[in-house]
Motif scaffolding. Structure first.
Motif, mmCIF file in Angstrom:
data_model
loop_
_atom_site.group_PDB
_atom_site.id
_atom_site.type_symbol
_atom_site.label_atom_id
_atom_site.label_comp_id
_atom_site.label_asym_id
_atom_site.label_seq_id
_atom_site.Cartn_x
_atom_site.Cartn_y
_atom_site.Cartn_z
ATOM 1 N N GLU A 192 0.828 -1.206 0.000
ATOM 2 C CA GLU A 192 0.000 0.000 0.000
ATOM 3 C C GLU A 192 0.861 1.254 0.000
ATOM 4 O O GLU A 192 0.609 2.209 -0.740
ATOM 5 C CB GLU A 192 -0.936 0.004 1.206
ATOM 6 C CG GLU A 192 -1.850 1.220 1.240
ATOM 7 C CD GLU A 192 -2.849 1.189 2.374
ATOM 8 O OE1 GLU A 192 -3.772 2.017 2.376
ATOM 9 O OE2 GLU A 192 -2.704 0.339 3.281
ATOM 10 N N ASN A 196 1.000 3.959 -3.034
ATOM 11 C CA ASN A 196 0.617 5.351 -2.819
ATOM 12 C C ASN A 196 1.698 6.327 -3.241
ATOM 13 O O ASN A 196 1.404 7.482 -3.554
ATOM 14 C CB ASN A 196 0.240 5.584 -1.352
ATOM 15 C CG ASN A 196 -1.113 5.008 -1.008
ATOM 16 O OD1 ASN A 196 -1.942 4.780 -1.884
ATOM 17 N ND2 ASN A 196 -1.347 4.757 0.267
ATOM 18 N N GLN A 267 -1.754 10.027 -3.959
ATOM 19 C CA GLN A 267 -2.391 9.200 -2.952
ATOM 20 C C GLN A 267 -3.841 9.621 -2.751
ATOM 21 O O GLN A 267 -4.217 10.752 -3.070
ATOM 22 C CB GLN A 267 -1.647 9.297 -1.620
ATOM 23 C CG GLN A 267 -1.715 10.668 -0.963
ATOM 24 C CD GLN A 267 -0.895 10.719 0.310
ATOM 25 O OE1 GLN A 267 0.274 10.396 0.326
ATOM 26 N NE2 GLN A 267 -1.535 11.127 1.396
#
Length: 305
Positions: A192, A196, A267
Motif C-alpha cells: 500500500e 501510494n 495518494q
C-alpha cells in the motif's frame, strides 16, 4: 478444502460489471457513441460500432468488445471471444485490457499464462487481479505456493470492499499460521505504501510448471515496465482532484482500487463531509496540473485544498 477456493474465484471475482472505456474526446467517435448506446440498453448498436473500430485497431473498442462477449450484451456470451479481444487490447498496453486478459485466461483454465498479466493488474492496485492471484498463490495453482503473499494480496483486495476477497480472507485465517498472517499484513502495508507513492514493482511469481513453448511471452510495453526507483515526490501546490462523494466509505475505496493506476505518485484522501465521504487524490502543484491529471477519468474535478 482447496477446491473451494477455485469455486470462490470463478464464481465471484470474474462476473464483474463492465468498465466501459471513456477515452474518446468527440461525440462522433464510434467508441464513445457506442458507450452511449450501451448506456441506453441498445447493446447491438454498441457492439456494431465497437467492432468496426476494434478491427481497425482501436484498443478501447477491443476492450469493450471483450466486455460485451464476457457479459453477453449484444452478442452471445463467449469467453473465448472475450479472451481474444482482451488480448488485442492488452497487446497495445490498454490497462483494463491487460487485467481482464489475465482474468479471462484464468477463467479459461490457462493459469500459468494468466499469472504475468494478473501481476500487471496487481501492480496497478486492481482488486480483482489481487484476489485471483491470491487464490492462485494459496492453491499453488499455476504458480508456486506462497501463503504470505497470498494473504497480503487478499488483504489489499478486501480493503477495497471486494466482498469475495473478504470471505476468502476469513477462510485463509483458518489455515495460515499466525506468523504467516502477520508477515502477510506487513507485506500488505508495504504494498500500500509503495503504491501510494507510485513505486509498485510487482513481485514475479514462480510458475509451478514450465510454460508451453507455444505460449508467447507478454509483450513489453511502457505501461507494464516495473518501476525500479520511486518517482520524485509530487509538489503540493494546494490542489487535489475529487473523484466523487459516497454515502458508503467502502465505495470510495473501491473506486480508488479501480482508477488509482491512473494517478501514479499520488495518494487518495478520504474526506468526511457530513454523511458523505469524498474521494480526493493528490497532491498537485497547480490547478492546471490537476486538470491535466483528470485525463479520461470522469467524474474528476480539480479542487483547492
Amino acid at each position: 478444502m482447496k477446491s473451494l477456493w477455485i469455486a470462490v474465484a470463478t464464481g465471484a471475482a470474474l462476473l464483474m460489471a463492465p468498465a466501459w472505456a471513456q477515452h474518446a474526446p468527440a461525440k462522433e467517435d464510434p467508441v464513445k457513441v457506442g458507450v452511449e448506446a450501451y448506456e441506453r440498453g441498445d447493446y447491438k448498436t454498441a457492439v456494431d460500432l465497437w467492432r468496426s473500430a476494434a478491427i481497425k485497431g482501436n484498443a478501447d473498442a477491443q476492450f469493450n468488445l471483450g466486455q460485451a462477449y464476457k457479459m453477453g450484451r449484444g452478442v452471445p456470451t463467449d469467453l473465448k471471444q472475450a479472451e481474444e479481444w482482451y488480448r488485442k487490447a492488452a497487446a497495445q498496453g490498454h490497462e483494463e485490457g491487460e487485467a481482464n486478459y489475465g482474468l479471462a485466461l484464468f477463467e479459461n483454465g490457462k493459469r500459468a499464462e494468466a499469472a504475468p498479466w494478473l501481476e500487471r493488474g496487481v501492480a496497478r492496485g486492481n482488486p480483482r487481479t489481487q484476489y485471483v492471484l491470491g487464490i492462485m498463490l494459496f492453491n499453488a495453482d499455476g504458480v508456486a505456493k506462497d501463503w504470505v503473499r497470498a494473504y497480503a494480496l487478499m488483504v489489499r483486495a478486501s480493503s477495497t470492499g471486494l466482498e469475495a476477497a473478504t470471505k476468502a480472507l476469513a477462510q485463509m485465517d483458518q489455515y495460515i499460521s499466525v506468523k504467516d498472517r502477520q508477515d502477510g499484513l506487513a507485506l500488505a502495508r508495504k504494498y500500500e505504501a509503495d503504491y501510494n507513492r507510485g513505486a509498485v514493482p510487482a513481485a514475479p511469481v514462480a510458475v509451478a510448471s514450465a510454460k508451453p513453448k507455444s505460449t508467447p511471452a507478454p509483450p513489453h510495453t511502457k505501461a507494464a515496465a516495473p518501476a525500479t526507483t520511486a518517482p520524485a515526490p509530487a509538489r503540493d501546490g494546494g490542489w487535489r482532484v475529487q473523484l466523487g462523494a459516497f454515502g458508503d466509505p467502502a465505495n470510495a475505496r473501491k473506486l480508488w482500487g479501480q482508477v488509482g493506476g491512473r494517478f501514479p505518485g499520488r495518494q487518495p484522501y478520504y474526506v468526511k463531509s457530513g454523511s458523505l465521504t469524498r474521494l480526493l487524490v493528490g497532491p498537485f502543484g497547480s490547478k492546471a496540473e490537476a486538470a491535466k491529471a483528470c485525463g479520461g477519468v470522469n467524474p474528476c474535478v480539480p479542487v483547492a485544498k
